[in-house]
Design an enzyme around this catalytic site. Sequence first.
Site, short mmCIF file in Angstrom:
data_model
loop_
_atom_site.label_atom_id
_atom_site.label_comp_id
_atom_site.label_asym_id
_atom_site.label_seq_id
_atom_site.Cartn_x
_atom_site.Cartn_y
_atom_site.Cartn_z
N TYR A 47 -2.04 -0.71 10.55
CA TYR A 47 -2.28 -1.36 9.24
C TYR A 47 -1.08 -1.12 8.33
CZ TYR A 47 -3.49 -1.26 4.34
OH TYR A 47 -3.45 -1.42 2.98
N SER A 81 0.83 -1.21 0.00
CA SER A 81 0.00 0.00 0.00
C SER A 81 0.85 1.25 0.00
CB SER A 81 -0.89 0.00 1.25
OG SER A 81 -1.49 1.26 1.42
N LYS A 99 2.06 -3.69 6.59
CA LYS A 99 2.51 -3.72 5.19
C LYS A 99 4.01 -3.47 5.11
CE LYS A 99 -1.46 -4.47 3.20
NZ LYS A 99 -1.73 -5.76 2.53
C1 WQD Z 1 -9.18 9.53 0.94
C2 WQD Z 1 -9.48 11.01 1.19
C3 WQD Z 1 -10.01 11.54 3.48
C4 WQD Z 1 -13.73 9.29 3.74
C5 WQD Z 1 -6.43 4.56 2.88
C6 WQD Z 1 -5.29 3.66 3.25
C7 WQD Z 1 -4.67 3.07 2.00
C8 WQD Z 1 -5.73 2.37 1.20
C9 WQD Z 1 -6.85 3.36 0.84
C10 WQD Z 1 -5.87 0.05 1.69
C11 WQD Z 1 -8.87 11.53 2.48
C12 WQD Z 1 -11.20 11.78 2.56
C13 WQD Z 1 -12.54 9.83 3.27
C14 WQD Z 1 -14.81 10.15 4.05
C15 WQD Z 1 -13.50 12.04 3.39
N1 WQD Z 1 -6.27 1.28 1.90
N2 WQD Z 1 -12.44 11.19 3.09
N3 WQD Z 1 -14.66 11.49 3.86
O1 WQD Z 1 -6.87 7.50 3.66
O2 WQD Z 1 -6.10 8.01 1.27
O3 WQD Z 1 -5.97 5.66 2.13
O4 WQD Z 1 -7.37 3.85 2.10
O5 WQD Z 1 -5.08 -0.38 0.90
O6 WQD Z 1 -3.68 2.15 2.38
O7 WQD Z 1 -4.29 4.45 3.89
O8 WQD Z 1 -8.19 6.69 1.64
O9 WQD Z 1 -10.54 6.84 0.99
O10 WQD Z 1 -9.97 6.76 3.46
O11 WQD Z 1 -9.49 8.83 2.15
O12 WQD Z 1 -13.38 13.26 3.23
O13 WQD Z 1 -15.93 9.71 4.49
O14 WQD Z 1 -10.90 11.14 1.35
O15 WQD Z 1 -9.89 12.60 4.42
O16 WQD Z 1 -8.44 12.86 2.27
P1 WQD Z 1 -6.75 7.08 2.24
P2 WQD Z 1 -9.63 7.22 2.09
#
Ligand code: WQD
Length: 338
Positions: A148, A124, A152
């Site tokens: 998490y 990741s 990885k």
């Molecule tokens: C993306 C953006 C949030 C939800 C994580 C893991 C990564 C991978 C993908 C597994 C951020 C914003 C999110 C919401 C929001 N997982 N957001 N409202 O954090 O980039 O990555 O998930 O492999 O390893 O680290 O993904 O989709 O959670 O967030 O505003 O309800 O969307 O703040 O900026 P992230 P995400």
Amino acid sequence: MTILVTGGLGFIGSHTVVELIEQGEDCLIIDNLSKSVIDVLERIETIVHKKIPFIQLDLLDLDKLRTVFKENAITAVIHFAGFKSVGESVRNPLMYYQNNLMSTLNLLDVMKEFDVKKLVFSSSATVYGDLHTPPLKEDLSLHAPNPYGRTKLMLEEILQDIVAAQAGWSFALMRYFNPIGAHKSGLLGEMPFGVPNNLMPHILKAASGETSALQVFGGDYETEDGSCIRDFIHVMDLAKGHVKALNYIKAFEGCEAFNLGTGIGYSVFDLIRTFEDVNSVKVPFDIVARREGDIVASIADISKASMLLGWDAQYDLQAMCYDSWNWYQNILHSMTED
Ligand code: WQD
């Protein structure tokens, strides 16, 4: 010769099985069904028009895992099985270390016993932490900001150590950026179980009216529109990247990390607006406080995968949004029918 796909009924795993079959590979899926359902197997078989061998198995069950290798001519493994929620890992780190580390160590032990030395590992972009300014290259120093991500990173280091200690091993470490989208048939996608962690599942819930509004975690970042920037990648591009990586390790020994992203950053608001435009739906949202641990921008440098794997992302943000919504309407319909 058989490719073992662990976690093959999960989101990325199921799409990769479709791609493997369509590229002529024989697959054996193992999955403990803790984060998926057996219905996904039938969906895969409908798409590829053939039966796929499946064994329900937890990689923590060493004896059963050994039997799988004893009874099948496995030549390589694509390893997706593992827990992947950042938030859950912070609340329950021991469960993440136990599951993600022990299951992979069991798998490597049995691979060694049966002389299966080729593994594509589901890693990741989280391993880059918040140390660097994008675009992120594979040779950057690594730092995982949550349990998490630390599983990885530890597993990447374990695989590097194995290669340093013993010839004959071939590992590809696939660093996913932000996977979204779904198979164009609408038969496969990210299963909407429980409370989602990631952005797209929350967009889908807000667009379908299941929730009153998407919560945007922070609108005051130092970006053009104040929301965070991410490198969203279509799950089918991710699947194709795994098949390319499998072909790569068939020919090469050693351990190589590869970024799987598009190399293009879009903001949270970009994704919301594109989703609304492509699907002619509204996504109600409220801007709330920032989420602990979020980084401002995460964008891949994809030159290494392009050069060594001959892989490039083909799908744009519009396709990711269209396919996500198409899948979600189908699964909601089939869940209400059941
Ligand atoms: C993306 C953006 C949030 C939800 C994580 C893991 C990564 C991978 C993908 C597994 C951020 C914003 C999110 C919401 C929001 N997982 N957001 N409202 O954090 O980039 O990555 O998930 O492999 O390893 O680290 O993904 O989709 O959670 O967030 O505003 O309800 O969307 O703040 O900026 P992230 P995400």
